[in-house]
Design a protein around this motif. Structure first.
Motif, PDB file in Angstrom:
ATOM      1  N   LYS A 291       0.823  -1.208   0.000  1.00 46.19           N
ATOM      2  CA  LYS A 291       0.000   0.000   0.000  1.00 46.19           C
ATOM      3  C   LYS A 291       0.862   1.265   0.000  1.00 46.19           C
ATOM      4  CE  LYS A 291      -3.605   2.156   2.741  1.00 46.19           C
ATOM      5  NZ  LYS A 291      -4.414   2.028   3.945  1.00 46.19           N
ATOM      6  N   ASP A 292       1.847   1.320   0.897  1.00 45.38           N
ATOM      7  CA  ASP A 292       2.744   2.478   0.980  1.00 45.38           C
ATOM      8  C   ASP A 292       3.981   2.192   0.146  1.00 45.38           C
ATOM      9  OD1 ASP A 292       0.947   3.676   2.663  1.00 45.38           O
ATOM     10  OD2 ASP A 292       1.944   2.979   4.483  1.00 45.38           O
ATOM     11  N   ALA A 293       3.874   2.428  -1.150  1.00 47.35           N
ATOM     12  CA  ALA A 293       4.920   2.016  -2.078  1.00 47.35           C
ATOM     13  C   ALA A 293       6.037   3.041  -2.227  1.00 47.35           C
ATOM     14  CB  ALA A 293       4.320   1.731  -3.453  1.00 47.35           C
ATOM     15  N   HIS A 294       5.804   4.287  -1.846  1.00 43.89           N
ATOM     16  CA  HIS A 294       6.825   5.321  -1.997  1.00 43.89           C
ATOM     17  C   HIS A 294       7.630   5.413  -0.704  1.00 43.89           C
ATOM     18  CE1 HIS A 294       5.137   6.706  -5.778  1.00 43.89           C
ATOM     19  NE2 HIS A 294       3.957   6.481  -5.228  1.00 43.89           N
ATOM     20  N   VAL A 295       8.937   5.245  -0.827  1.00 43.37           N
ATOM     21  CA  VAL A 295       9.809   5.187   0.342  1.00 43.37           C
ATOM     22  C   VAL A 295      10.877   6.267   0.236  1.00 43.37           C
ATOM     23  CG1 VAL A 295      11.417   3.738   1.634  1.00 43.37           C
ATOM     24  CG2 VAL A 295       9.442   2.703   0.527  1.00 43.37           C
ATOM     25  N   ALA A 296      11.103   6.967   1.346  1.00 38.87           N
ATOM     26  CA  ALA A 296      12.184   7.951   1.438  1.00 38.87           C
ATOM     27  C   ALA A 296      13.067   7.570   2.616  1.00 38.87           C
ATOM     28  CB  ALA A 296      11.618   9.352   1.629  1.00 38.87           C
ATOM     29  N   GLU A 297      14.369   7.497   2.374  1.00 41.20           N
ATOM     30  CA  GLU A 297      15.327   7.177   3.427  1.00 41.20           C
ATOM     31  C   GLU A 297      16.360   8.298   3.484  1.00 41.20           C
ATOM     32  OE1 GLU A 297      17.052   3.376   2.645  1.00 41.20           O
ATOM     33  OE2 GLU A 297      15.126   2.349   2.653  1.00 41.20           O
ATOM     34  N   ALA A 298      16.695   8.725   4.680  1.00 39.38           N
ATOM     35  CA  ALA A 298      17.664   9.803   4.848  1.00 39.38           C
ATOM     36  C   ALA A 298      18.746   9.363   5.820  1.00 39.38           C
ATOM     37  CB  ALA A 298      16.975  11.054   5.382  1.00 39.38           C
ATOM     38  N   THR A 299      19.979   9.704   5.483  1.00 32.90           N
ATOM     39  CA  THR A 299      21.119   9.450   6.350  1.00 32.90           C
ATOM     40  C   THR A 299      21.870  10.763   6.511  1.00 32.90           C
ATOM     41  OG1 THR A 299      21.297   7.217   5.461  1.00 32.90           O
ATOM     42  CG2 THR A 299      23.179   8.053   6.703  1.00 32.90           C
ATOM     43  N   LEU A 300      21.971  11.244   7.737  1.00 31.47           N
ATOM     44  CA  LEU A 300      22.639  12.506   8.029  1.00 31.47           C
ATOM     45  C   LEU A 300      23.941  12.198   8.761  1.00 31.47           C
ATOM     46  CD1 LEU A 300      22.654  15.622   8.143  1.00 31.47           C
ATOM     47  CD2 LEU A 300      21.310  15.453  10.227  1.00 31.47           C
ATOM     48  N   HIS A 301      25.058  12.573   8.162  1.00 33.70           N
ATOM     49  CA  HIS A 301      26.377  12.349   8.755  1.00 33.70           C
ATOM     50  C   HIS A 301      26.827  13.641   9.427  1.00 33.70           C
ATOM     51  CE1 HIS A 301      26.797   8.535   6.624  1.00 33.70           C
ATOM     52  NE2 HIS A 301      26.346   9.158   5.546  1.00 33.70           N
TER      53      HIS A 301
ATOM     54  N   LEU B  29      22.727   9.955  11.836  1.00 32.34           N
ATOM     55  CA  LEU B  29      21.297   9.862  12.104  1.00 32.34           C
ATOM     56  C   LEU B  29      20.600   9.323  10.859  1.00 32.34           C
ATOM     57  CD1 LEU B  29      20.809  13.337  13.814  1.00 32.34           C
ATOM     58  CD2 LEU B  29      21.261  11.152  14.900  1.00 32.34           C
ATOM     59  N   ARG B  30      19.655   8.398  11.064  1.00 32.72           N
ATOM     60  CA  ARG B  30      18.941   7.793   9.935  1.00 32.72           C
ATOM     61  C   ARG B  30      17.441   7.883  10.160  1.00 32.72           C
ATOM     62  NH1 ARG B  30      20.705   4.806   6.206  1.00 32.72           N
ATOM     63  NH2 ARG B  30      18.971   3.367   6.263  1.00 32.72           N
ATOM     64  N   ALA B  31      16.716   8.025   9.049  1.00 32.75           N
ATOM     65  CA  ALA B  31      15.261   8.036   9.107  1.00 32.75           C
ATOM     66  C   ALA B  31      14.727   7.369   7.850  1.00 32.75           C
ATOM     67  CB  ALA B  31      14.736   9.459   9.210  1.00 32.75           C
ATOM     68  N   ARG B  32      13.582   6.693   7.996  1.00 33.54           N
ATOM     69  CA  ARG B  32      12.952   6.011   6.865  1.00 33.54           C
ATOM     70  C   ARG B  32      11.457   6.193   6.991  1.00 33.54           C
ATOM     71  NH1 ARG B  32      10.549   1.285   5.103  1.00 33.54           N
ATOM     72  NH2 ARG B  32      11.374   0.451   3.152  1.00 33.54           N
ATOM     73  N   ALA B  33      10.805   6.494   5.870  1.00 33.14           N
ATOM     74  CA  ALA B  33       9.353   6.656   5.871  1.00 33.14           C
ATOM     75  C   ALA B  33       8.786   6.107   4.578  1.00 33.14           C
ATOM     76  CB  ALA B  33       8.980   8.124   6.027  1.00 33.14           C
ATOM     77  N   ALA B  34       7.638   5.464   4.691  1.00 33.41           N
ATOM     78  CA  ALA B  34       6.919   4.945   3.529  1.00 33.41           C
ATOM     79  C   ALA B  34       5.520   5.542   3.549  1.00 33.41           C
ATOM     80  CB  ALA B  34       6.848   3.429   3.568  1.00 33.41           C
ATOM     81  N   ALA B  35       5.044   5.936   2.370  1.00 33.68           N
ATOM     82  CA  ALA B  35       3.718   6.541   2.276  1.00 33.68           C
ATOM     83  C   ALA B  35       3.109   6.228   0.914  1.00 33.68           C
ATOM     84  CB  ALA B  35       3.808   8.046   2.488  1.00 33.68           C
ATOM     85  N   SER B  36       1.861   6.642   0.764  1.00 32.59           N
ATOM     86  CA  SER B  36       1.174   6.364  -0.491  1.00 32.59           C
ATOM     87  C   SER B  36       1.624   7.286  -1.620  1.00 32.59           C
ATOM     88  CB  SER B  36      -0.338   6.478  -0.298  1.00 32.59           C
ATOM     89  OG  SER B  36      -0.650   7.780   0.160  1.00 32.59           O
ATOM     90  N   ASN B  37       2.212   8.453  -1.281  1.00 33.41           N
ATOM     91  CA  ASN B  37       2.795   9.306  -2.324  1.00 33.41           C
ATOM     92  C   ASN B  37       4.161   9.816  -1.856  1.00 33.41           C
ATOM     93  OD1 ASN B  37       2.177  11.312  -0.505  1.00 33.41           O
ATOM     94  ND2 ASN B  37       0.560  12.211  -1.728  1.00 33.41           N
TER      95      ASN B  37
END
Length: 119
Positions: free
Chosen positions: A50-60, A66-74
């Motif tokens: 359902k949540d096919a769009h994924v954004a992953e961030a890595t902050l050095h 620091l890392r973050a990951r989110a999945a959403a419908s858009n």
């Protein structure tokens, strides 16, 4: 802050790049100009997800990653969620560093004003 954007199964156009940079402006004000952030945008090709769009961030940052990951419908929602999560982590990291610095200064002040031990 240097921003590097990668796309996996997603074309990263100027509009998407500007949206990511705009969302990261608030974080850029709080971190060093030497900080690196890598954003990876991807789309799952499985129709049952359902949540096919994924954004992953890595902050050095200096001394921490620091890392973050989110999945959403858009993609816009995924970018917003990952930016908010990364912002919370940066704020928490800064507060921790400030707390430690304040504790160190208080300890130094106590030892500087304490009378020498009597013999």
């Amino acid at each position: 802050m240097r921003v590097q954007i990668k796309g996996r199964n997603v074309a990263v156009g100027d509009e998407l790049r500007q949206r990511v940079e705009k969302r990261l402006e608030k974080i850029a004000k709080q971190v060093s100009p030497l900080a690196d952030v890598e954003i990876e945008l991807s789309e799952e090709r499985n129709p049952s997800i359902k949540d096919a769009h994924v954004a992953e961030a890595t902050l050095h940052l200096k001394g921490v990653t620091l890392r973050a990951r989110a999945a959403a419908s858009n993609m816009q929602s995924a970018i917003n969620e990952v930016a908010d999560d990364l912002g919370r982590q940066v704020k928490r990291h800064r507060d921790k560093r400030r707390g430690r610095r304040a504790q160190m200064q208080a300890a130094e002040a106590r030892t500087a004003t304490a009378p020498p031990p009597a013999m």
